[in-house]
Enzyme design. Structure first.
Site, PDB file in Angstrom:
ATOM      1  N   ASN A  29      -9.985  -3.168  -7.157  1.00 60.15           N
ATOM      2  CA  ASN A  29      -9.118  -2.258  -7.911  1.00 60.15           C
ATOM      3  C   ASN A  29      -9.598  -2.037  -9.345  1.00 60.15           C
ATOM      4  OD1 ASN A  29      -6.035  -3.332  -6.299  1.00 60.15           O
ATOM      5  ND2 ASN A  29      -7.398  -1.647  -5.807  1.00 60.15           N
ATOM      6  N   ASP A  46       0.832  -1.201   0.000  1.00 61.45           N
ATOM      7  CA  ASP A  46       0.000   0.000   0.000  1.00 61.45           C
ATOM      8  C   ASP A  46       0.869   1.255   0.000  1.00 61.45           C
ATOM      9  OD1 ASP A  46      -2.292   1.470  -0.001  1.00 61.45           O
ATOM     10  OD2 ASP A  46      -2.836   1.081   2.077  1.00 61.45           O
TER      11      ASP A  46
END
Length: 236
Positions: free
Chosen positions: A58, A10
């Site tokens: 995503n 991340d």
């Protein structure tokens, strides 16, 4: 030493934003981290390493970013396949079911899996187009199709219908950038995992940071819901 370490990679976008760069620059910078962490984990004796590269959610990102990621991942896979083979790393890909994945990329995944299948070193699993809830739903469907009665279903049997059932439970999850969310990641396998949340963004995450997370793990007392053996009303 944790047997199975998983990383939620991340912070790529924020890394780029802080440098007034497009988000794609953060994804590109993440490549060096990926290779360094694979090498560090292997050298440290980690047997299983899972990297969360692309989630089912995503797909909701802008199309230009998704397209860039598909091309970048394909380049990285093709570029580093010889290194992974030479290092004895067995590669797997968790997910990869969405028809929007370019056919060439899916083929590259298959080729790398086949190329490294005989390796007996660390197992590297790349979670790509992965969703923990989807895995559980698909396992339930598989169980139903198998004709098992409800009374036959146990946790062990259910786990056998998940993808790659030989994969051990995750011992340690590292989520970079300081965010503290599970994000639909390997929900069954992380049930009793320890978590660490280093503040460093993924493109800046390096071997010392990874080793520090392993050290944190080794200092923890994993009780799996029970109590230490000496806890019986007396002092240890």
């Amino acid at each position: 030493m944790p047997r199975h370490v998983a990383c939620v990679m991340d912070g790529n976008g924020r890394w780029a934003q802080r440098r007034s760069l497009p988000r794609t620059a953060g994804h590109r910078a993440a490549e060096a981290t990926v290779i360094e962490i694979i090498e560090t984990a292997r050298s440290a004796g980690v047997e299983w390493l899972t990297l969360y590269a692309f989630s089912t959610e995503n797909w909701n990102r802008p199309g230009t970013e998704v397209d860039y990621l598909m091309g970048l991942v394909r380049r990285v896979v093709r570029k580093h396949a010889p290194l992974l083979l030479a290092r004895g790393v067995r590669c797997r890909f968790l997910g990869v079911t969405d028809p929007r994945i370019p056919r060439e990329l899916a083929q590259d995944f298959d080729d790398l899996t086949t190329l490294t299948n005989g390796n007996r070193g660390m197992t590297l699993t790349v979670a790509f187009d992965h969703g923990g809830r989807r895995d559980i739903v698909e396992a339930a469907r598989s169980l139903i199709r198998s004709g098992r009665s409800a009374d036959e279903v146990t946790e062990h049997l259910f786990a056998q219908h998940l993808p790659y059932p030989d994969t051990p439970d995750v011992d340690l999850v590292i989520r970079t950038s300081g965010e503290q969310r599970i994000s639909n990641f390997m929900l069954w396998k992380v049930a009793y995992a320890e978590w660490t949340f280093p503040e460093v963004l993924w493109p800046d995450f390096r071997a010392p940071d990874f080793l520090a997370c392993l050290h944190t793990y080794r200092r923890r007392d994993r009780r799996f819901g029970s109590l230490p053996p000496w806890t019986n009303g007396n002092s240890p």
